[in-house]
Design an enzyme around this catalytic site. Structure first.
Site, PDB file in Angstrom:
ATOM      1  N   TYR A 129       0.413  -1.302  -0.108  1.00 43.13           N
ATOM      2  CA  TYR A 129       0.396  -0.052  -0.157  1.00 43.13           C
ATOM      3  C   TYR A 129       0.799   1.067  -0.290  1.00 43.13           C
ATOM      4  O   TYR A 129       0.490   2.199   0.971  1.00 43.13           O
ATOM      5  CB  TYR A 129      -0.534  -0.265   1.337  1.00 43.13           C
ATOM      6  CG  TYR A 129      -2.315  -1.181   1.318  1.00 43.13           C
ATOM      7  CD1 TYR A 129      -2.198  -1.573   0.149  1.00 43.13           C
ATOM      8  CD2 TYR A 129      -3.019  -0.826   2.229  1.00 43.13           C
ATOM      9  CE1 TYR A 129      -3.754  -2.393   0.222  1.00 43.13           C
ATOM     10  CE2 TYR A 129      -4.549  -1.510   1.685  1.00 43.13           C
ATOM     11  CZ  TYR A 129      -4.701  -2.115   1.214  1.00 43.13           C
ATOM     12  OH  TYR A 129      -5.415  -3.367   0.969  1.00 43.13           O
ATOM     13  N   GLY A 130       1.565   1.552  -0.697  1.00 43.44           N
ATOM     14  CA  GLY A 130       2.620   2.335  -0.836  1.00 43.44           C
ATOM     15  C   GLY A 130       2.826   2.800  -2.699  1.00 43.44           C
ATOM     16  O   GLY A 130       2.679   1.898  -3.277  1.00 43.44           O
TER      17      GLY A 130
END
Length: 343
Positions: free
Chosen positions: A65-66
């Site tokens: 999630y980045g």
């Protein structure tokens, strides 16, 4: 509606708030810097502090999630728990992994599942234990029974505590649960994502005492009614790539939003609270996990646990969905097989 929920499977002794917190959008963007931390920290704290005594906040993160599928979300969490260590025991951390490194391709091989959880734990730097680990998608090359056996072995090694599943069919969930009790299954569920397979997974999970972590209960924010046109989204917003946000579909789908808002106004609540409550009312095992990066929005979401919907209310939403069937796929214009949806 009950404000708390007892998790399923091997975590049936854990009580969490009826509304969880998805953390993806805190770092799912092109540029992430620690300077943005405090806003996210306040959003997490607000949700936890609003829960009934003794209940934990179910928080949902991911290995990727980045920016460039990095561990930025987990790194942000490590800074949060380092600054506020007392919140570690007040949260139940679910983390998705199990994809090939820096890829969206599922890989449930023993080597990759081990790599994934080790990478997750390294990013957390010992600040918080992973309560639940799940593969983000089902790897069709590895029997689900074998994948769950591998994860059970990793539990025995002390790397995390409970097993989850994600984006799987009802029969796959049943097969996985036969190997080891599944605590939660994560699927998309909202008034515009309520497919036949969604209903089957929800029913099977209830039968097997598995919680359903329902992500995107607001249709990635669309159903909250804060956007009236595609131009309201920032130019670099990833949602512009999703089929339901394409201009030709947006104009139709906004009719769902307007109808939902009219019903919410009658009840004196926000459209977001109505949608979250609708998902929560689909069963006692339902755990909506709306995302939020702002304290006020988190408090609005969590307050949906106080909303009671009558059978008439639920029927009214059903009629809206029949009148305005959603246009566009859940992601971009590709087949479910290409996106590894429903395992």
């Amino acid at each position: 509606m009950a404000q708390i929920l007892r998790l399923g499977g091997s975590a049936s002794n854990v009580i969490v708030g009826k509304i969880g917190h998805g953390l993806m959008m805190m770092t799912w963007k092109a540029n992430v810097s620690p300077e943005q931390d405090q806003q996210c920290f306040e959003a997490i704290k607000a949700g936890v502090d609003a829960l009934p005594p003794g209940a934990k906040m179910f928080i949902n993160s991911g290995e990727f999630y980045g920016p460039n599928l990095s561990t930025a979300n987990l790194e942000m969490l490590s800074r949060f728990f380092e600054k506020y260590p007392e919140y570690a025991d007040k949260t139940f951390l679910s983390v998705k992994g199990g994809l090939k490194h820096l890829s969206f391709e599922p890989d449930a091989s023993p080597e990759n599942l081990r790599r994934s959880i080790d990478n997750i734990n390294a990013a957390l730097r010992g600040t918080k234990r992973v309560d639940l680990f799940q593969s983000a998608r089902v790897d069709h090359r590895v029997p689900i029974e074998d994948a769950i056996k591998t994860m059970k072995g990793l539990i025995d090694e002390g790397k995390f505590d409970h097993i989850g599943m994600s984006e799987c069919r009802a029969d796959t969930l049943r097969r996985g649960n036969s190997v080891h009790p599944i605590t939660a299954v994560e699927i998309e569920a909202s008034p515009w994502s309520y497919e036949d397979e969604t209903k089957k997974v929800i029913a099977t999970a209830q039968e097997l005492n598995i919680s359903v972590a329902a992500y995107s209960p607001l249709g990635r924010g669309f159903l909250a009614g804060r956007w009236q046109s595609i131009d309201d989204l920032p130019a670099d917003d990833r949602r512009r790539n999703f089929a339901r946000f394409k201009p030709e579909n947006f104009e139709h789908n906004i009719m769902i939003v307007k109808a939902v808002k009219a019903l919410a106004d009658k009840k004196g609540i926000t459209p977001a609270q109505l949608c979250i409550a609708w998902v929560a009312h689909l069963g006692p095992h339902m755990l909506p996990i709306p995302g939020s990066s702002h304290k006020d929005r988190t408090l609005e979401n969590v307050a949906a646990a106080n909303v009671d919907l009558s059978s008439e209310d639920m029927d009214s939403i059903g009629r809206i969905l029949l009148q305005y069937p959603v246009k566009g796929g859940r992601y971009w214009d590709a087949s479910e097989a290409e996106l590894h949806l429903w395992g």
